[in-house]
Design a protein around this motif. Structure first.
Motif, short mmCIF file in Angstrom:
data_model
loop_
_atom_site.label_atom_id
_atom_site.label_comp_id
_atom_site.label_asym_id
_atom_site.label_seq_id
_atom_site.Cartn_x
_atom_site.Cartn_y
_atom_site.Cartn_z
N THR A 58 0.83 -1.19 0.00
CA THR A 58 0.00 0.00 0.00
C THR A 58 0.87 1.25 0.00
OG1 THR A 58 -0.12 0.02 2.40
CG2 THR A 58 -1.87 -1.15 1.23
N ALA A 59 0.33 2.32 -0.56
CA ALA A 59 1.05 3.59 -0.62
C ALA A 59 0.98 4.29 0.72
CB ALA A 59 0.45 4.47 -1.70
N PRO A 60 2.00 5.07 1.07
CA PRO A 60 1.95 5.84 2.32
C PRO A 60 0.82 6.86 2.28
CG PRO A 60 4.15 5.89 1.35
CD PRO A 60 3.23 5.26 0.34
N ALA A 61 0.29 7.19 3.45
CA ALA A 61 -0.77 8.20 3.54
C ALA A 61 -0.15 9.59 3.69
CB ALA A 61 -1.67 7.91 4.73
N ILE A 62 -0.67 10.53 2.92
CA ILE A 62 -0.27 11.93 3.00
C ILE A 62 -1.57 12.67 3.28
CG2 ILE A 62 0.68 13.89 1.72
CD1 ILE A 62 2.14 11.77 -0.04
N LEU A 63 -1.74 13.13 4.52
CA LEU A 63 -3.05 13.61 4.96
C LEU A 63 -3.02 15.02 5.52
CD1 LEU A 63 -4.19 10.35 6.77
CD2 LEU A 63 -4.79 11.11 4.47
N ARG A 64 -4.22 15.58 5.60
CA ARG A 64 -4.42 16.86 6.25
C ARG A 64 -4.19 16.67 7.74
NH1 ARG A 64 -10.04 19.80 5.40
NH2 ARG A 64 -10.06 21.03 7.28
N ARG A 65 -3.56 17.62 8.37
CA ARG A 65 -3.20 17.54 9.78
C ARG A 65 -4.45 17.38 10.66
NH1 ARG A 65 1.44 19.07 11.47
NH2 ARG A 65 1.70 20.59 9.81
N ALA A 66 -4.39 16.43 11.58
CA ALA A 66 -5.47 16.22 12.55
C ALA A 66 -5.16 17.06 13.78
CB ALA A 66 -5.55 14.74 12.92
N GLN A 67 -5.81 18.20 13.89
CA GLN A 67 -5.54 19.12 15.00
C GLN A 67 -6.40 18.77 16.20
OE1 GLN A 67 -6.56 22.71 12.98
NE2 GLN A 67 -4.62 22.84 11.90
N ASP A 68 -5.98 19.26 17.37
CA ASP A 68 -6.79 19.06 18.58
C ASP A 68 -8.17 19.63 18.38
OD1 ASP A 68 -4.70 17.89 19.92
OD2 ASP A 68 -4.01 19.76 20.82
N ARG A 69 -9.16 18.89 18.85
CA ARG A 69 -10.57 19.28 18.77
C ARG A 69 -11.02 19.49 17.33
NH1 ARG A 69 -11.18 24.05 22.96
NH2 ARG A 69 -9.50 23.44 24.29
N ARG A 70 -10.35 18.90 16.41
CA ARG A 70 -10.70 19.04 15.00
C ARG A 70 -11.93 18.20 14.69
NH1 ARG A 70 -11.61 21.17 10.61
NH2 ARG A 70 -10.95 20.20 8.71
N PRO A 71 -12.94 18.80 14.09
CA PRO A 71 -14.10 18.00 13.67
C PRO A 71 -13.72 17.14 12.48
CG PRO A 71 -14.32 20.26 12.93
CD PRO A 71 -13.08 20.21 13.78
N PRO A 72 -14.63 16.31 11.98
CA PRO A 72 -14.33 15.52 10.79
C PRO A 72 -13.76 16.43 9.71
CG PRO A 72 -16.46 14.94 11.64
CD PRO A 72 -15.98 16.14 12.44
N PRO A 73 -12.93 15.92 8.80
CA PRO A 73 -12.73 14.51 8.52
C PRO A 73 -11.67 13.81 9.34
CG PRO A 73 -11.62 15.78 6.85
CD PRO A 73 -12.32 16.77 7.76
N ALA A 74 -10.81 14.54 10.04
CA ALA A 74 -9.72 13.87 10.76
C ALA A 74 -10.24 12.89 11.81
CB ALA A 74 -8.80 14.90 11.40
N ALA A 75 -11.21 13.31 12.61
CA ALA A 75 -11.76 12.43 13.65
C ALA A 75 -12.53 11.27 13.03
CB ALA A 75 -12.66 13.24 14.58
#
Length: 118
Positions: free
Chosen positions: A2-19
């Protein structure tokens, strides 16, 4: 492999999509460990276009003229939603520009909702 994930930063208290992304991965019995995280999806897309990995992007990003040519998209089996709050100072009305932005967002949501029902 599988390819590595390059994602948007999951910040504290961040609503979706990270959560939502973390919860979906956990329910599927997998763990998402991004190779790198970015604040802006455009930076992630540049790395994906260069072959460094995969990312998650919204429909508006994919439909934009700046979306890199040659990338393949695959939708989630269940939609992933993001939350964009409107913020104002207590006791102060929304500015005309912010009210217009809210109106445009509501109209877009209604239009997308009708498109889903047909």
């Amino acid at each position: 492999m599988t390819a590595p994930a390059i994602l948007r930063r999951a910040q504290d208290r961040r609503p979706p999509p990270a959560a939502d992304r973390a919860e979906r991965a956990q329910l599927a019995g997998v763990r998402v460990d991004p190779l790198i995280e970015f604040e802006r999806v455009e930076a992630a897309l540049e790395l994906v276009a260069a072959g460094a990995g995969d990312t998650i992007a919204g429909r508006a990003v994919i439909a934009s003229p700046s979306f890199p040519a040659g990338l393949h998209t695959t939708p989630f089996s269940e939609r992933l939603y993001d939350t964009v709050p409107l913020v104002r100072r207590h006791g102060h009305p929304l500015s005309r520009a912010t009210r217009e932005l809210a109106r445009l967002a509501e109209n877009t949501i209604r239009e997308l909702g009708h498109g889903l029902m047909t």
